[in-house]
Scaffold this motif. Structure first.
Motif: not given
Ligand code: NAD
Length: 504
Positions: A233-250
């Motif tokens: 879902s969109t809220p989780v996708a947005k959260h995943i994208a933000e946290v993963a990017a913050k931790h330097g992941k593709r």
């Protein structure tokens, strides 16, 4: 006194080639949505299980990434044969936990097989580029290497297809893949793990770790996880994208949708109604590419609504294992409640109930999570039936005056996953395909899910990240480029040091 002797099935993890209970003590019930019964208890991983899984993946990635393309491809071909041989088994697992009818379950497996077949061509897909003699005695070449350890976090609505959008691409490109399936539909992932092993995939290259947000959080922040592919879902996708990017992941994070289909007055309305009904009510509307909004243009509206109504009332709702059932239940009582509440709000706000599925009960399965096909006309953009992703068998009809108004409606919507137009005008279709801010477009095709050799991805709130999933962009997502500039000087031509920037 009666003793309940019924044994409960326990669903374990698949870590480093072995089915294991892990160390986590918590479990979650798994339901059959057609009966409402708990069919199994799912083990949830704890931090130690996560560590063990990532460590096994890291070790496996080193060896697998170095394994020849010929050997990797041989495993993929074998896996393809095994999945094809187990279509019935996989479909039964899908239907028992998701509820969709068996034929539909087989359809999603077929789409997963397409991706495996595409991944079997990995030697061709990973061919690099070579530029000879770019400067005197110098060649430049580029190629792609795996990321290392990648994780896939998947939704409930495609228990086989979505993991197969990711895993064959990740594994073909040389990564180790950790699957965190939806807790609602965990069993098909376990069978996939066994089939990978049977295909000869080394232990640790494909693992399944069950869990909730703690496990996901652990994957998003773990220093040894290099990439995250998410669908949900969109809220989780947005959260995943933000946290993963913050931790330097593709990261690629595919989100929810509100897919509109424009129906022009010049369309073949029988064709449009057939396909709208299929796209709105197939899989009980629980598809990210389901059509949930019919945009009826001008004179098309009255007749279109009549024709969709005829089809909606003819749909047979039932247990997905029953021959003749067209549509199964929704995933949970909470989902049913949300759908019914949203439909009620639209009715209260003045929408016209054309077909009302809120009170559907399937005899013999009274405890199942049923909602029948529902068609609501005269929906406007203020209603929650328009603004929310209902994710159920509900088609909202919005009436507009012309094509421009339909396109404006679509472009004002925050989602941009899929859309379609039904028309007999090539000019209108072309205008539509060029004007809509949506990633996947159908012309007289309601569910424009791209074939495996094109990539799948929405725009706007339907995808966070740069790369679409599977296909050529999938290859790119799971790899990173290397460029080599190479010189092999002949001893006689040694020229000594130069302190200027090279100018060929
Ligand atoms: P969801 O977002 O609730 O869950 C998806 C995954 O994320 C699951 O594995 C779940 O365990 C995990 N998760 C859920 N909440 C989390 C949190 N707070 N933190 C970390 N992880 C969390 O989605 P769902 O209900 O399983 O699936 C339906 C949704 O998926 C719909 O919105 C649908 O449109 C979307 N979907 C999109 C696509 C696409 O291609 N864009 C495809 C299929 C489904």
């Amino acid at each position: 006194m009666t003793t309940n002797t019924k044994t409960v099935t326990i669903i374990n993890h698949f870590i480093c080639g072995v089915e294991t209970s892990g160390q986590g003590q918590d479990t979650k019930p798994v339901y059959n949505p057609a009966t409402g019964e708990i069919t199994a208890e799912l083990r949830l991983a704890n931090a130690a299980d996560l560590e063990a899984t990532v460590a096994a993946a890291k070790t496996a990635a080193n060896t697998w990434g170095d394994t020849s393309l010929a050997k990797r491809t041989a495993v993929l071909f074998k896996f393809r044969e095994l999945v094809a041989a187990h279509v019935d088994d996989l479909a039964e697992l899908i239907t028992a936990e998701h509820g969709k009818v068996l034929l539909d379950a087989k359809g999603e497996i077929a789409r997963g097989l397409d991706v495996i077949e595409f991944a079997c061509g990995i030697p061709e897909l990973l061919k690099g580029d070579y530029s000879d003699q770019v400067s005197t005695g110098i060649d430049v070449f580029s190629f792609r290497e795996p990321l290392g350890v990648v994780a896939g976090i998947t939704p409930f609505n495609f228990p086989v297809m979505v993991p197969l959008w990711m895993a064959p691409m990740a594994i073909a490109t040389g990564n180790a893949f950790i699957l965190k399936p939806s807790h609602r539909v965990p069993s098909a992932a376990m069978l996939l793990a066994k089939l990978w092993k049977q295909a000869g995939l080394p232990d640790g290259v494909f693992q399944v770790l069950h869990g909730d947000r703690e496990v996901v959080s652990g994957l998003l922040t773990h220093p040894d996880v290099d990439g995250i592919s998410f669908v949900g879902s969109t809220p989780v996708a947005k959260h995943i994208a933000e946290v993963a990017a913050k931790h330097g992941k593709r990261v690629q994070a595919l989100g929810g949708a509100k897919n509109h289909a424009i129906v022009m007055p010049d369309a073949d309305l029988d064709h449009a109604a057939d396909h709208l009904a299929a796209a709105a009510f197939g899989s009980a509307g629980q598809r990210c590419m389901a059509i949930s909004v019919a945009v009826a243009v001008g004179d098309a509206a009255d007749l279109l609504v009549k024709k969709v109504e005829q089809r909606a009332v003819a749909i047979k709702v039932g247990n997905g294992t029953e021959p003749g059932a067209d549509m199964g239940p929704v995933i949970s009582p909470e989902s049913r409640e949300f759908i019914c509440k949203t439909v009620a709000a639209a009715e209260a706000a003045g929408a016209a109930m054309i077909v009302d599925g809120r009170n559907v009960i399937v005899p013999g399965h009274e405890e199942g999570f049923w909602v029948g096909p529902t068609v609501i006309d005269h929906v406007n953009t203020e209603m929650s039936a328009y603004t929310e992703e209902i994710f159920g068998p509900v088609l909202a009809v919005v009436r507009v005056k012309d094509l421009d108004a339909g396109i404006a409606l679509i472009n004002a919507n925050p989602y941009g996953n899929g859309t379609a137009i039904f028309t007999s005008s090539g000019a209108d279709a072309r205008k539509f395909q060029r004007s809509v801010d949506v990633g996947m477009i159908g012309i007289n095709v309601p569910l424009p899910v791209p074939v495996a050799y094109h990539s799948f991805g929405g725009w706007k709130a339907s995808l966070f990240g740069d790369k679409h999933i599977y296909g050529p962009e999938g290859v790119s997502f799971f790899t990173r480029g290397k460029v080599v500039t190479s010189r092999w000087p002949e001893p006689a031509n040694a020229s000594g040091a130069s302190y200027n920037f090279p100018s060929n």
